[in-house]
Design an enzyme around this catalytic site. Structure first.
Site, PDB file in Angstrom:
ATOM      1  N   ASP A  12     -16.434  -0.171  -4.130  1.00 57.79           N
ATOM      2  CA  ASP A  12     -15.849  -0.134  -2.779  1.00 57.79           C
ATOM      3  C   ASP A  12     -15.156  -1.210  -2.272  1.00 57.79           C
ATOM      4  O   ASP A  12     -15.279  -1.510  -1.206  1.00 57.79           O
ATOM      5  CB  ASP A  12     -17.178   0.423  -1.968  1.00 57.79           C
ATOM      6  CG  ASP A  12     -17.872   1.527  -2.606  1.00 57.79           C
ATOM      7  OD1 ASP A  12     -17.124   2.447  -2.969  1.00 57.79           O
ATOM      8  OD2 ASP A  12     -19.040   1.810  -2.346  1.00 57.79           O
ATOM      9  N   LYS A  15     -10.178  -0.466  -4.078  1.00 56.51           N
ATOM     10  CA  LYS A  15      -9.303  -0.470  -5.217  1.00 56.51           C
ATOM     11  C   LYS A  15      -8.562   0.794  -4.772  1.00 56.51           C
ATOM     12  O   LYS A  15      -7.096   0.638  -5.420  1.00 56.51           O
ATOM     13  CB  LYS A  15     -10.454   0.133  -6.197  1.00 56.51           C
ATOM     14  CG  LYS A  15     -11.176  -1.086  -6.967  1.00 56.51           C
ATOM     15  CD  LYS A  15     -12.171  -0.568  -8.086  1.00 56.51           C
ATOM     16  CE  LYS A  15     -13.114   0.497  -7.659  1.00 56.51           C
ATOM     17  NZ  LYS A  15     -14.167  -0.021  -6.720  1.00 56.51           N
ATOM     18  N   ASN A  37     -18.526   9.854  -9.696  1.00 54.95           N
ATOM     19  CA  ASN A  37     -19.249   8.660  -8.798  1.00 54.95           C
ATOM     20  C   ASN A  37     -18.380   7.809  -8.023  1.00 54.95           C
ATOM     21  O   ASN A  37     -18.699   7.218  -6.982  1.00 54.95           O
ATOM     22  CB  ASN A  37     -20.005   7.992  -9.607  1.00 54.95           C
ATOM     23  CG  ASN A  37     -19.330   7.240 -10.984  1.00 54.95           C
ATOM     24  OD1 ASN A  37     -18.325   7.646 -11.247  1.00 54.95           O
ATOM     25  ND2 ASN A  37     -20.229   6.465 -11.554  1.00 54.95           N
ATOM     26  N   ALA A  38     -17.130   7.702  -8.376  1.00 53.12           N
ATOM     27  CA  ALA A  38     -16.184   6.876  -7.584  1.00 53.12           C
ATOM     28  C   ALA A  38     -15.717   7.649  -6.559  1.00 53.12           C
ATOM     29  O   ALA A  38     -15.589   8.963  -6.610  1.00 53.12           O
ATOM     30  CB  ALA A  38     -15.077   6.639  -8.551  1.00 53.12           C
ATOM     31  N   GLY A  39     -15.397   6.869  -5.654  1.00 53.69           N
ATOM     32  CA  GLY A  39     -14.703   7.283  -4.032  1.00 53.69           C
ATOM     33  C   GLY A  39     -13.849   6.186  -3.790  1.00 53.69           C
ATOM     34  O   GLY A  39     -14.054   5.331  -3.396  1.00 53.69           O
ATOM     35  N   HIS A  40     -12.532   6.643  -3.920  1.00 55.22           N
ATOM     36  CA  HIS A  40     -11.420   5.579  -3.878  1.00 55.22           C
ATOM     37  C   HIS A  40     -10.583   6.154  -2.672  1.00 55.22           C
ATOM     38  O   HIS A  40      -9.998   7.244  -2.590  1.00 55.22           O
ATOM     39  CB  HIS A  40     -10.542   5.271  -5.148  1.00 55.22           C
ATOM     40  CG  HIS A  40     -11.207   4.678  -6.062  1.00 55.22           C
ATOM     41  ND1 HIS A  40     -10.663   4.520  -7.374  1.00 55.22           N
ATOM     42  CD2 HIS A  40     -12.668   4.500  -6.035  1.00 55.22           C
ATOM     43  CE1 HIS A  40     -11.578   3.864  -8.042  1.00 55.22           C
ATOM     44  NE2 HIS A  40     -12.367   3.855  -7.422  1.00 55.22           N
ATOM     45  N   GLN A 220     -15.911   1.809  -9.954  1.00 52.19           N
ATOM     46  CA  GLN A 220     -17.227   0.793  -9.458  1.00 52.19           C
ATOM     47  C   GLN A 220     -16.566  -0.559  -9.623  1.00 52.19           C
ATOM     48  O   GLN A 220     -15.420  -0.816  -9.352  1.00 52.19           O
ATOM     49  CB  GLN A 220     -18.167   1.195 -10.570  1.00 52.19           C
ATOM     50  CG  GLN A 220     -18.962   2.557 -10.537  1.00 52.19           C
ATOM     51  CD  GLN A 220     -18.120   3.675 -11.270  1.00 52.19           C
ATOM     52  OE1 GLN A 220     -17.660   3.565 -12.175  1.00 52.19           O
ATOM     53  NE2 GLN A 220     -17.878   4.750 -10.340  1.00 52.19           N
ATOM     54  N   LEU A 328     -10.514  -8.477   5.573  1.00 49.11           N
ATOM     55  CA  LEU A 328     -10.404  -9.758   6.115  1.00 49.11           C
ATOM     56  C   LEU A 328     -10.355  -9.480   7.634  1.00 49.11           C
ATOM     57  O   LEU A 328     -11.096 -10.140   8.330  1.00 49.11           O
ATOM     58  CB  LEU A 328      -9.192 -10.542   5.609  1.00 49.11           C
ATOM     59  CG  LEU A 328      -9.118 -11.368   4.434  1.00 49.11           C
ATOM     60  CD1 LEU A 328      -7.929 -11.519   3.890  1.00 49.11           C
ATOM     61  CD2 LEU A 328      -9.997 -12.601   4.412  1.00 49.11           C
ATOM     62  N   ASP A 329      -9.881  -8.263   7.945  1.00 46.92           N
ATOM     63  CA  ASP A 329      -9.725  -8.001   9.375  1.00 46.92           C
ATOM     64  C   ASP A 329     -11.291  -7.664   9.974  1.00 46.92           C
ATOM     65  O   ASP A 329     -11.770  -8.036  11.040  1.00 46.92           O
ATOM     66  CB  ASP A 329      -8.944  -6.851   9.741  1.00 46.92           C
ATOM     67  CG  ASP A 329      -9.376  -5.789   8.777  1.00 46.92           C
ATOM     68  OD1 ASP A 329      -9.285  -5.788   7.561  1.00 46.92           O
ATOM     69  OD2 ASP A 329      -9.623  -4.534   9.276  1.00 46.92           O
TER      70      ASP A 329
HETATM   71  P1  GDP Z   1     -12.905   1.511  -3.612  1.00 52.70           P
HETATM   72  O1  GDP Z   1     -13.862   2.526  -4.106  1.00 52.70           O
HETATM   73  O2  GDP Z   1     -13.094   0.392  -4.043  1.00 52.70           O
HETATM   74  O3  GDP Z   1     -11.548   2.325  -3.605  1.00 52.70           O
HETATM   75  O4  GDP Z   1     -13.183   1.466  -1.833  1.00 52.70           O
HETATM   76  P2  GDP Z   1     -13.525   2.766  -1.041  1.00 52.70           P
HETATM   77  O5  GDP Z   1     -12.517   3.673  -0.760  1.00 52.70           O
HETATM   78  O6  GDP Z   1     -14.799   3.456  -1.340  1.00 52.70           O
HETATM   79  O7  GDP Z   1     -13.971   1.746   0.322  1.00 52.70           O
HETATM   80  C1  GDP Z   1     -13.007   0.809   1.051  1.00 52.70           C
HETATM   81  C2  GDP Z   1     -13.052   1.206   2.313  1.00 52.70           C
HETATM   82  O8  GDP Z   1     -12.208   0.221   3.224  1.00 52.70           O
HETATM   83  C3  GDP Z   1     -11.833   2.491   2.506  1.00 52.70           C
HETATM   84  O9  GDP Z   1     -12.477   3.162   3.440  1.00 52.70           O
HETATM   85  C4  GDP Z   1     -10.645   1.860   2.862  1.00 52.70           C
HETATM   86  O10 GDP Z   1      -9.805   2.853   3.718  1.00 52.70           O
HETATM   87  C5  GDP Z   1     -11.058   0.639   3.642  1.00 52.70           C
HETATM   88  N1  GDP Z   1     -10.155  -0.541   3.255  1.00 52.70           N
HETATM   89  C6  GDP Z   1      -9.514  -0.926   2.568  1.00 52.70           C
HETATM   90  N2  GDP Z   1      -9.037  -2.118   2.606  1.00 52.70           N
HETATM   91  C7  GDP Z   1      -9.210  -2.354   3.776  1.00 52.70           C
HETATM   92  C8  GDP Z   1      -8.936  -3.380   4.705  1.00 52.70           C
HETATM   93  O11 GDP Z   1      -8.117  -4.484   4.387  1.00 52.70           O
HETATM   94  N3  GDP Z   1      -9.467  -3.491   5.998  1.00 52.70           N
HETATM   95  C9  GDP Z   1     -10.218  -2.467   6.548  1.00 52.70           C
HETATM   96  N4  GDP Z   1     -10.542  -2.540   7.704  1.00 52.70           N
HETATM   97  N5  GDP Z   1     -10.326  -1.488   5.616  1.00 52.70           N
HETATM   98  C10 GDP Z   1     -10.063  -1.542   4.617  1.00 52.70           C
HETATM   99  P1  IMO Z   2     -16.290   3.079  -6.333  1.00 57.00           P
HETATM  100  O1  IMO Z   2     -15.415   3.288  -7.746  1.00 57.00           O
HETATM  101  C1  IMO Z   2     -20.252   1.814  -5.188  1.00 57.00           C
HETATM  102  C2  IMO Z   2     -23.711   2.926  -7.623  1.00 57.00           C
HETATM  103  C3  IMO Z   2     -24.555   3.859  -7.243  1.00 57.00           C
HETATM  104  C4  IMO Z   2     -25.837   3.392  -7.914  1.00 57.00           C
HETATM  105  C5  IMO Z   2     -25.430   2.955  -9.089  1.00 57.00           C
HETATM  106  C6  IMO Z   2     -25.587   3.945 -10.231  1.00 57.00           C
HETATM  107  O2  IMO Z   2     -15.856   3.976  -5.326  1.00 57.00           O
HETATM  108  O3  IMO Z   2     -16.374   1.708  -6.156  1.00 57.00           O
HETATM  109  P2  IMO Z   2     -24.279   6.087 -10.812  1.00 57.00           P
HETATM  110  O4  IMO Z   2     -24.123   7.631  -9.963  1.00 57.00           O
HETATM  111  O5  IMO Z   2     -23.073   5.783 -11.021  1.00 57.00           O
HETATM  112  O6  IMO Z   2     -25.221   6.443 -12.037  1.00 57.00           O
HETATM  113  O7  IMO Z   2     -25.093   5.325  -9.824  1.00 57.00           O
HETATM  114  O8  IMO Z   2     -23.957   2.611  -9.048  1.00 57.00           O
HETATM  115  N1  IMO Z   2     -22.225   3.358  -7.722  1.00 57.00           N
HETATM  116  C7  IMO Z   2     -21.192   3.064  -6.922  1.00 57.00           C
HETATM  117  N2  IMO Z   2     -21.351   2.096  -5.882  1.00 57.00           N
HETATM  118  N3  IMO Z   2     -19.064   2.578  -5.319  1.00 57.00           N
HETATM  119  C8  IMO Z   2     -18.889   3.036  -6.537  1.00 57.00           C
HETATM  120  O9  IMO Z   2     -17.778   3.460  -6.943  1.00 57.00           O
HETATM  121  C9  IMO Z   2     -19.931   3.565  -7.621  1.00 57.00           C
HETATM  122  N4  IMO Z   2     -20.322   4.240  -8.296  1.00 57.00           N
HETATM  123  C10 IMO Z   2     -21.733   4.104  -8.589  1.00 57.00           C
HETATM  124  O10 IMO Z   2     -24.858   3.596  -5.684  1.00 57.00           O
HETATM  125  O11 IMO Z   2     -26.383   2.293  -7.071  1.00 57.00           O
HETATM  126 MG    MG Z   3     -15.620   3.637  -3.235  1.00 55.55          MG
END
Ligand code: GDP
Ligand code: IMO
Ligand code: MG
Length: 422
Positions: A12, A15, A37-40, A220, A328-329
């Site tokens: 998270d 990415k 499991n990923a959420g981008h 991840q 950073l914000d």
């Molecule tokens: P990922 O799994 O690495 O793609 O990250 P996620 O999408 O799960 O979580 C990142 C969260 O931070 C999302 O809600 C993005 O919209 C948000 N985000 C990403 N970059 C920034 C940033 O620079 N500032 C703020 N405030 N939010 C951001």
């Molecule tokens: P992105 O790509 C954050 C964590 C789960 C748990 C551990 C194992 O959005 O960064 P799993 O279901 O993979 O067997 O769970 O890994 N986890 C993540 N945490 N971001 C993710 O994906 C994750 N994918 C798995 O919370 O601790």
């Molecule tokens: Mg994520």
């Protein structure tokens, strides 16, 4: 320049946002490990879109999106994701799915839930069946996307695995999986996906040969890597640079540049050690300002200060060339920003990150407190706009980790990105 983008923390890191920002300069975007499991999160035409298995390059129509064989695929979920993307007006003609990607089957999700609820091995997984699906790969029992395209083969293999798992479920007192409806759903999914299924290794090798520009999208983060993370509180794939090669079939010579992503603080979802975790009001404020709730499961993320010991470990493991620093914000209004610069165990100070939860559980972080910038960064576009304390903060991170910071993210939108020129 073929570029890998990897999360350097516990996932998270932003990415999705970074890939979406960068993908305009690439011909191909590739997912190589993990699963849904990923959420981008990506903002597209002002809408918040969360991608799980589809690469975050899909918003550029000319970009080929590849799901390589290192990814574990739940075909029904993938179809739902494709349909959602199509409802946003994306055709996804340019989607390639590896015939050799292992399938996540109903047994896997059920087993994930059984383990999570049994207290025998509570990891706080996403309950998507990721770990059990990879177990079947290592155990040499897995079924693959290509199997979905041959009904008799799929039926035979599914029945064999059903027998194996249903014995296991019986031992735990859980009901057997009802095979027939699952087989029908999966075979239908296979027909839907058929036009996209191919040998992605051959496709990617050809793309390299033709000097196409490739962007590899990690899922991840490095501290969740099966070998190099906080075992056993990890995910079941290689989230570090090594995953690119085993997950695509390309060699190390096909990677020119590695970008590591880190938040300006730290978060973690699920169980496991987190030395710089904050359980007080400052943690709660960071969670609210950063909207730190899981993109996949909606769980509140645990929050803490940036841990430079862990970040340096991730930089070294991945051979990171450049850092993309996000969120950073979220620190805008702080007058002081602590960062962990060492660990202490029984009075002994160390800068080494231990790759096992038992060892990491024993450490107490040592902090260095840096001055905050107390300015709103969200609308800043150029390096010249940046306040002096932020520059000093960046210098400190670069010096500690040994990696240059190439990008700063000051908001979730694509345009809220500053190229540092460093
Ligand atoms: P990922 O799994 O690495 O793609 O990250 P996620 O999408 O799960 O979580 C990142 C969260 O931070 C999302 O809600 C993005 O919209 C948000 N985000 C990403 N970059 C920034 C940033 O620079 N500032 C703020 N405030 N939010 C951001
Ligand atoms: P992105 O790509 C954050 C964590 C789960 C748990 C551990 C194992 O959005 O960064 P799993 O279901 O993979 O067997 O769970 O890994 N986890 C993540 N945490 N971001 C993710 O994906 C994750 N994918 C798995 O919370 O601790
Ligand atoms: Mg994520």
């Amino acid at each position: 320049m073929n570029t890998v983008v990897l999360g350097l923390q516990w996932g998270d890191e932003g990415k999705g946002k970074a890939i979406d920002y960068l993908a305009g300069n690439f011909d191909v975007v590739v997912r190589f490990q993990g699963g849904h499991n990923a959420g981008h999160t990506v903002y597209y035409q002002g809408k918040r879109v969360v991608l799980h298995v589809l690469p975050s390059g899909i918003f550029y129509p000319d970009c080929l999106a590849v799901i390589a064989h290192g990814v574990v695929v739940q075909p029904l979920q993938l179809i739902e994701e494709i349909r959602n993307a199509r409802s946003l007006g994306l055709s996804l003609q340019n989607l390639a799915l590896s015939a050799n990607a292992p399938l996540i089957l109903p047994f896997h999700q059920q087993l994930d839930i059984v383990f999570e609820d049994s207290r025998y091995q509570r990891i706080g997984t996403t309950r998507r069946g990721i770990g059990p699906a990879y177990e079947d790969v290592i155990g040499r029992r897995a079924l693959f996307v290509g199997d979905l395209l041959q009904e008799s083969v799929f039926r035979k293999k599914f029945a064999r695995l059903a027998e194996y798992y249903n014995r296991l479920f019986a031992a735990y007192g859980h009901p057997a999986v009802d095979s027939e409806p699952a087989i029908t759903d999966y075979l239908q999914a296979g027909e839907f996906l058929r036009p996209h299924v191919c040998d992605t290794t051959a496709l990617l090798q050809r793309a390299c040969h033709e000097k196409k520009q490739l962007l590899f999208e990690g899922a991840q983060g490095s501290l969740l890597d099966i070998h190099l993370g906080t075992y056993p509180f990890v995910t079941s794939s290689s989230t570090t640079i090594a995953g690119v090669f085993s997950g695509t079939g390309l060699s190390h010579k096909s990677v020119d540049h590695v970008i590591g992503i880190s938040k300006a603080y730290a978060t973690r979802v699920g169980e496991g050690p987190f030395p710089s975790e904050l359980q007080d009001d400052s943690g709660r404020r960071l969670r609210e300002r950063g909207k730190e709730y899981g993109a996949t499961t909606g769980r509140p993320r645990r929050v803490g200060w940036l841990d430079l010991v862990a970040l340096k470990h991730a930089v070294q493991v991945n051979g990171v060339d450049a850092l993309f620093l996000t969120k950073l914000d979220v620190l805008d209004d702080l007058d002081e920003i602590p960062v962990a610069v060492a660990y202490e165990v029984n009075g002994v100070r160390s800068e080494q990150f231990p790759c096992h939860a038992d060892a990491l559980d024993l450490v107490t972080p040592v902090y260095r407190v840096l001055p905050g910038w107390q300015k709103t960064l969200g609308a800043m576009e150029r390096m010249n706009d940046l306040p002096q304390p932020l520059r000093a903060y960046l210098d400190f991170i670069e010096e500690f980790t040994g990696a240059k910071i190439s990008h700063l993210s000051v908001g979730g939108e694509r345009r809220q990105t500053i190229e540092t020129g460093r």
